[in-house]
Design an enzyme around this catalytic site. Structure first.
Site, PDB file in Angstrom:
ATOM      1  N   GLY A 134       7.939  -1.596 -10.028  1.00  0.00           N
ATOM      2  CA  GLY A 134       7.016  -2.136  -9.025  1.00  0.00           C
ATOM      3  C   GLY A 134       5.927  -1.126  -8.696  1.00  0.00           C
ATOM      4  N   GLY A 172      10.332   4.406 -10.676  1.00  0.00           N
ATOM      5  CA  GLY A 172      11.449   4.508  -9.735  1.00  0.00           C
ATOM      6  C   GLY A 172      12.745   4.884 -10.433  1.00  0.00           C
ATOM      7  CB  THR A 212      10.389   3.807  -5.013  1.00  0.00           C
ATOM      8  OG1 THR A 212      10.847   2.750  -4.156  1.00  0.00           O
ATOM      9  CG2 THR A 212      11.258   5.014  -4.747  1.00  0.00           C
ATOM     10  CG  ASP A 254      12.488   0.458  -2.205  1.00  0.00           C
ATOM     11  OD1 ASP A 254      11.668  -0.136  -1.489  1.00  0.00           O
ATOM     12  OD2 ASP A 254      12.960  -0.019  -3.251  1.00  0.00           O
ATOM     13  NE  ARG A 284       7.295 -17.338  21.219  1.00  0.00           N
ATOM     14  CZ  ARG A 284       6.182 -17.919  20.833  1.00  0.00           C
ATOM     15  NH1 ARG A 284       5.232 -17.228  20.232  1.00  0.00           N
ATOM     16  NH2 ARG A 284       6.007 -19.213  21.037  1.00  0.00           N
TER      17      ARG A 284
END
Ligand code: F6P
Length: 366
Positions: A14, A120, A143, A145, A180
């Site tokens: 990605g 990655g 990455t 992540d 909310r």
């Protein structure tokens, strides 16, 4: 004239903000060594495996100023693993085949002396396998992540956290106006780093991550604490890989040839679970998705990515192959690809950062 050395650069998996800064870092450093030319393969190893090949020279014109741009000028794919290449069969199914020997043969026949593979965890495993088969290769970790254990940080992570935090801030004002519960789902696959950092940066009441399965009743209790007298508002950050205790993560099948399931949708699942568990407040869900991977990298990510690029080329010059560039203890260094490919970095539920987050009153739903 002496024969020039040729370096091949590619981006796999990605995309992630900072890839172009690595490409520019490599190319600028290489320009200082007159005997090296740098090329880029389009769409990871597909640029080499496809016929005709798609390989471009990384000239100054092509790479000037690209460090500020998101994405990758070389394009990328997560459907081109040469160890398990998605190959269509006559019956319409896709079968994985090992094309590494063919790949290495082609890279050498094209005259490349070295390869830098930016990717990655999956890309580091591919690089390790290719190195063990005799390819002169260096890995660069990327990455959003931040889940590679061999480096303290990957570039792209800080940018993703900044984008998520900016969105979180916007959700806070609307949550407050309407009293909310706002649920914001962020990426990260099986690691909760983006969610955890965003929750601290934004000031969330609840942070749900894959590493700490949540108890829905405890989440409701935390929400109710903020809703005394019918007033209040709550902002929840949930990681796409989060799951309830004893439950499963929400996923769907990836596209044909993709090695991963697609995560996403836990925000809606949580919203439903909260209602079933008796949460009376109005709930709205936001799934941030790929905006977290888009746009210009933050200054920190530009610096990290650029330094990674420069150092990756230094390793090529030293002939120090089979390594992945890493950021450790505030220094750019390297680890073996074998070590890089080994372990994923997860959030440790006993770590300092989690305990401090709890100290701020953030509930992990456990
Ligand atoms: O690994 C990076 C990442 O953005 C994950 O956080 C996410 O689950 C995945 O990639 C999404 O992949 P794709 O671009 O294939 O949808």
């Amino acid at each position: 004239m002496e024969k020039k050395h040729k370096l091949l650069v590619l981006t796999g998996g990605g995309d992630c903000p900072g890839l172009n800064a690595v490409i520019r870092g490599i190319t600028k450093r290489a320009k200082r060594e007159k005997e090296w030319d740098v090329y880029g393969a389009i769409e990871a190893f597909n640029g080499v495996l496809n016929e005709p090949t798609e390989i471009v020279k990384l000239t100054r014109k092509r790479t000037a100023g690209i460090h500020v741009r998101g994405g990758t000028i070389l394009n990328t794919t997560n459907k081109g693993n040469p160890l398990n290449y998605p190959t269509p069969q006559p019956d319409g199914t896709i079968k994985g085949t090992d094309r590494t020997d063919e790949l290495i043969r082609k890279i050498k026949a094209l005259g490349f002396d070295a390869v830098i593979n930016i990717g990655g965890d999956g890309s580091q495993r591919i690089s390790d396998a290719l190195y063990k088969k005799g390819l002169n290769i260096i890995g660069v970790p990327k990455t959003i992540d931040n889940d590679l254990s061999a480096t303290d940080m990957t570039f792209g992570f800080q940018t993703a956290v900044q984008i998520a935090t900016d969105s979180f801030d916007k959700l806070v004002t609307t949550a407050e106006s309407h009293h909310r519960v706002m649920i914001m789902e962020v990426m990260g696959r099986d690691a909760g780093w983006i969610a955890l950092h965003t929750a601290i940066a934004g000031g969330a009441e609840v942070c749900l991550i894959p590493e700490i399965p949540y108890d829905i009743d405890k989440v409701v209790r935390r929400i109710n604490l903020r809703y005394r007298n019918g007033r209040g508002f709550v902002n929840v950050v949930i990681s796409e890989g989060a799951k309830p205790k004893g439950g499963h993560v929400t996923s769907s099948e990836g596209e044909k040839g993709s090695e991963h399931v697609r995560l996403g949708g836990v925000a809606y699942q949580l919203s439903h679970q909260l209602k079933v568990a008796g949460c009376k407040a109005e709930i709205r869900e936001t799934v941030l998705g790929h905006v977290q991977r888009g746009g210009s990298p933050t200054a920190f990510d530009r610096v990290l990515a650029t330094l990674f690029g420069v150092y990756a080329f230094e390793l090529v010059l030293q002939g120090n192959f089979g390594k992945m560039v890493a950021y450790r203890n505030n220094t750019i260094t390297s680890v073996t690809l074998a070590e890089a490919a080994k372990a994923t970095s997860f959030v440790d539920s006993k770590s300092q950062i989690v305990s401090f987050a709890r100290g701020l009153g953030i509930s992990f739903g456990d």
